[in-house]
Scaffold this motif. Structure first.
Motif, mmCIF file in Angstrom:
data_model
loop_
_atom_site.group_PDB
_atom_site.id
_atom_site.type_symbol
_atom_site.label_atom_id
_atom_site.label_comp_id
_atom_site.label_asym_id
_atom_site.label_seq_id
_atom_site.Cartn_x
_atom_site.Cartn_y
_atom_site.Cartn_z
ATOM 1 N N THR A 177 14.863 5.737 -26.061
ATOM 2 C CA THR A 177 13.690 4.866 -25.952
ATOM 3 C C THR A 177 12.545 5.373 -26.833
ATOM 4 N N ARG A 229 8.192 -3.678 -24.749
ATOM 5 C CA ARG A 229 8.790 -3.306 -23.461
ATOM 6 C C ARG A 229 9.245 -1.846 -23.480
ATOM 7 N N GLN A 262 19.135 -3.657 -23.862
ATOM 8 C CA GLN A 262 17.912 -3.051 -23.341
ATOM 9 C C GLN A 262 17.729 -3.446 -21.882
ATOM 10 N N ASP A 295 15.911 -4.338 -18.350
ATOM 11 C CA ASP A 295 14.776 -5.241 -18.114
ATOM 12 C C ASP A 295 13.443 -4.510 -18.135
ATOM 13 N N ASP A 296 13.438 -3.236 -17.712
ATOM 14 C CA ASP A 296 12.175 -2.492 -17.685
ATOM 15 C C ASP A 296 11.844 -1.875 -19.040
ATOM 16 N N GLY A 297 12.701 -2.102 -20.051
ATOM 17 C CA GLY A 297 12.404 -1.655 -21.403
ATOM 18 C C GLY A 297 13.200 -0.475 -21.899
ATOM 19 N N ASN A 325 6.185 0.285 -23.181
ATOM 20 C CA ASN A 325 5.658 0.258 -21.818
ATOM 21 C C ASN A 325 6.474 1.178 -20.918
ATOM 22 N N PHE A 326 7.788 1.219 -21.129
ATOM 23 C CA PHE A 326 8.623 2.117 -20.331
ATOM 24 C C PHE A 326 8.213 3.567 -20.563
ATOM 25 N N GLY A 329 8.558 -8.236 -28.729
ATOM 26 C CA GLY A 329 8.644 -8.172 -27.270
ATOM 27 C C GLY A 329 9.492 -7.003 -26.805
ATOM 28 N N SER A 330 10.623 -6.758 -27.459
ATOM 29 C CA SER A 330 11.482 -5.627 -27.088
ATOM 30 C C SER A 330 10.824 -4.299 -27.412
#
Length: 843
Positions: free
Chosen positions: A404, A433, A372, A374-376, A436-437, A429-430
């Protein structure tokens, strides 16, 4: 001679090394052993020499044609290709091309056998790609030989030693023959680097053509020459052994020999363990038992096909994930799509979750999370050789945007079935993220994730690439609801509420932006214009069962018609489209993936007859090309896969399982309920009219398993559960009248049901079969709008569940038979092409 020249001779001459080395003992052949120790499903067919076969395992694959020629991979390298056999018999002066004698192929979950049949001999080529093999290995091929008189068999092949795309290779290998004993031995395939070599052996075989260094440079095939004497060698198996070394210590003569020896010694155990593995896999997975044995078998083979595509990452083998599919690579280094794709796997996890292999789902999710961004963003594509190149500098890893969205959807499906809340919490957390993307990449401000972060589905389009596809909008709405459920399950109620609000907005916005002229547009663009090309992509709106489009009826009618529906699946676009091309990847072909989407949408929209027709089209592909697997894509005009179609395709198999389990049987899970002691399973079956019963075994629900037996009794469909452990609450959707009594679900069947007979056409055929365009029911009627070629007579089944003295039909003549199940014939008026007709039953 200088040392450098001696080294040059070592890698160039087709003779054993001139250095003094410890003699090596000959590798022994294997005493014959039972090759099929336990019953397994088997597909047996006469050979079609142009059809492919594949045998895939976690560390290697054999890909070939049914004439028995093949290429062999030890991931990520293609070791050799064009394996062929010739024979010379004692006192028989005519050489025999053994591959031309290929007569039969038998495909089992644990192996594929090709039988070569001649008046003097029978040779069986038995291929397996085991799960448990020694380091450096990945595939095994056994040759079983019977003959009337002695003969010499020559096994010819081309050494390749090329890495899978996109990694570069060092050029053709330099073969060295290493003697073991007086005449037998093995080949080492050297590359220009001392840390890369492969070894190939066939016990007791001698080398064939050995070009001296002094000859003009020319490429000859390598050969194993095997002298077979029936008096001496009957009841013997001759294995073809392959191993590879990729470090300075493993690429040496002695280490490669040790690996070959270990592989030879353990070959029987490896093979038998693979047979046991396949038996255990099938016995622990969901299975179906219906009056349609071909459908039962297709379901089983689809599970096997998916499971075979689990491949370990190289070189460490510490990860395993689903590859998209395989077919022979020819002169390239691309064996179909034999590497890892995010969206391919995520679409497929719905099938994996259905048959209950939770471990595969968890490993796949963790594979994606490890990559994944870093920005999701979730990855699109990861080659088997990604670690050998600067993969991130290439445009593939995050090329598409849809994975995604599919990520929370597949996770939510896993949660609903498994009730594994701990796994969701561990990876929250993943998940957050990724979400959020999605929510921060809406470039036009309409509240829907668009194609600005990669392609949606199409990679090329006429006249230009879309800005926001309905495919993306429909997934975004379902992903929003999925994320809401995941958030609520992990104690994030505020995020759940926001995601549900977002889903409601997307639904409203999709109807506003996309619905025009009784069809949903393909894409919406920044300037408030739409591309109104009629496609199958809106069908994904029904995928999760939590969403549907508001005005689907005219669109569903067209999907069911010959405009979209061939006799082997659904086209991506209408054949009336100006740029329709039946052999274009994105502008006219038939993909089983799309057929699966449409079939499930039809079932969920109450169009069970067309849904079943499409389901059967996918299921029957198991026997159409690479036996036991479903192909990637076919022509939109004729029943024929494209030449470059990946014959063993991951999501094509998944689109057999999901429409059967979630469409035909209507299973919906809710293992993750507020009351941890209660797991719910919704069962809304649409059994074909000519079925009296069906049984599902090993249905996963949370940590439990149960069986469901369905049987017609006195106008009711009785659903009887059998629990393996804790009980599960069984219910049905409200549109089927039923009650739950004494642990049994009783569903009232309609007075009249209609059924179709559905089979794939002959190869090369165009579309000719009847289509059910519309299906409408009331408490006292059933009306069908159907189409077929003008002037033809078509057949349907009529089942009468509740005898009605006043039963009346229009458009078709009722039979005088008093049986519950009757065959009726429908006459279509003359006309050019397909003509429509309405038939109706009332009581």
């Amino acid at each position: 001679m200088p040392v450098t020249k001696r080294l040059l001779l070592l890698f160039s001459l087709s003779t054993a090394s001139a250095f003094a080395q410890t003699p090596l003992a000959p590798l022994p052949t294997l005493p014959e052993f039972p090759l099929y120790p336990a019953p397994q499903p088997v597909i047996s067919r006469d050979i079609n020499p142009l059809h492919p076969f594949s045998v895939v395992g976690p560390r290697g694959t054999v890909l070939g044609s049914q004439d028995g020629s093949y290429e062999a991979w030890l991931f990520p390298r293609k070791i050799l290709t064009n394996v062929r056999i010739s024979a010379e018999m004692q006192d028989y002066p005519v050489p025999i091309d053994v591959n031309a004698q290929a007569a039969a192929i038998d495909v089992r979950p644990g192996s594929t056998t090709i039988t070569f049949s001649h008046a003097n001999f029978t040779v069986r080529e038995i291929i397996t790609a085991p799960r448990n093999v020694p380091d450096g290995a990945g595939v095994l091929v056994f040759y079983q030989i019977e003959a009337v008189r002695p003969m010499t068999l020559t096994f010819s092949f081309t050494p390749i030693m090329e890495r899978m795309w996109p990694a570069s290779s060092a050029g053709p290998p330099s073969p060295e023959w290493v003697k073991t004993g007086n005449s037998s031995g093995f080949y080492i395939l050297h590359l220009n680097f001392p840390d890369q070599a492969a070894a190939i052996a066939m016990p007791t075989a001698e080398p064939g053509i050995m070009q001296p260094y002094q000859e003009l440079a020319r490429v000859y095939p390598l050969q194993f020459v095997l002298h077979f004497d029936p008096a001496r060698d009957s009841h013997t198996l001759f294995p073809l052994l392959l191993t590879v070394g990729d470090t300075p210590t493993t690429a040496t003569r002695d280490t490669l020999y040790e690996q070959l020896s270990k592989l030879d010694e353990s070959a029987r155990t490896i093979y038998e363990d693979q047979q046991k593995y396949e038996g255990n896999f099938l016995s622990s997975s969901l299975s179906i038992d219906t009056p349609d044995q071909q459908l039962n078998d297709a379901f089983t083979w689809s599970e096997v096909s998916i499971d075979q595509l689990r491949v370990q990452t190289t070189p460490s083998h510490d990860e395993e994930a689903l590859t998209a599919g395989f077919v022979g690579s020819g002169d390239s280094t691309r064996p179909g799509f034999g590497w890892f794709f995010g969206r391919d796997a995520l679409w497929t996890l719905y099938a994996v979750n259905s048959y209950g292999d939770y471990n595969v789902t968890r490993r796949e999710i963790e594979f994606l999370i490890k990559r994944q961004r870093d920005d999701g963003k979730i990855m699109h594509e990861w080659s088997q050789t990604a670690d050998l190149v600067d993969w991130k500098s290439l445009p593939y890893e995050y090329a598409a945007a849809d994975a995604t969205l599919l990520f929370p959807m597949a996770l939510n499906d896993y949660l609903h079935i498994s009730d594994d809340q701990a796994f969701i919490a561990a990876h929250w957390g993943s998940i957050a993220r990724a979400w959020n993307f999605v929510t921060t990449h809406d470039s036009d401000g309409d509240g829907i994730y668009d194609n600005s972060q990669g392609t949606g589905w199409v990679e090329s389009w006429v006249p230009s690439m879309p800005h926001q596809e309905i495919y993306m909008a429909a997934l975004d709405e379902q992903a929003s609801l999925a994320f809401a459920n995941l958030a609520r399950a992990t104690g994030h109620a505020d995020l759940a509420t926001a995601a549900e609000a977002r889903a409601a907005h997307i639904r409203e916005q999709t109807e506003k932006e996309y619905f025009h002229s009784n069809f949903y547009s393909f894409s919406w663009n920044r300037n408030n214009t739409t591309d109104d090309t009629a496609t199958i992509f809106p069908s994904v709106a029904w995928w999760d069962g939590s969403y549907s489009l508001d005005h689907p009826q005219p669109m569903l009618n067209r999907w069911a018609s010959a405009e979209f529906s061939t006799d082997w699946g659904t086209r991506i676009v209408s054949d009336r489209t100006s740029f329709y091309d039946p052999i274009s990847y994105h502008q006219g072909t038939v993909w089983p993936l799309y057929t699966g989407w449409v079939s499930l949408a039809e079932y969920r929209a109450g169009r069970s007859l067309s849904g079943y027709a499409h389901l059967r089209q996918n299921a029957d592909l198991i026997w159409a090309q690479d036996l036991g697997s479903a192909t990637e894509l076919l022509s939109g005009q004729f029943f024929q896969p494209l030449g470059r179609s990946t014959a063993h395709q991951l999501w094509s198999a998944a689109m057999i399982i999901s429409p059967i389990i979630r469409g035909l049987f209507g299973l919906e899970w809710n293992a993750a309920t507020n009351d941890a002691a209660v797991n719910e399973l919704t069962v809304t079956p649409s059994l074909p009219a000519d079925w009296d019963y069906a049984k599902l075994s090993n249905i996963p629900v949370g940590g439990n398993r149960l069986d469901l037996e369905m049987k017609r009794e006195n106008g009711m469909l009785i659903v009887r559960p059998t629990y393996h452990a804790a009980k599960v609450y069984i219910k049905s959707r409200t549109h089927i009248e039923g009650q739950f009594s004494n642990g049994i679900l009783q569903l009232t069947l309609p007075a009249v049901e209609i059924g179709l007979s559905q089979d794939l056409p002959e190869s090369g055929s165009s579309t000719q079969q009847m289509k059910v365009l519309d299906q409408q029911t009331t408490p006292n009627s059933l009306t069908l709008r159907i189409s077929a070629p003008g002037g033809t007579t078509q057949t349907i089944w009529l089942r009468i569940n509740h005898p009605q003295p006043s039963l009346h039909a229009t458009g078709v003549t009722l039979s005088d038979a008093k049986t519950a199940l009757q065959k009726l014939h429908i006459e279509f008026p003359s006309g050019s092409g397909y003509v429509e007709k309405e038939i109706a039953f009332s009581w």
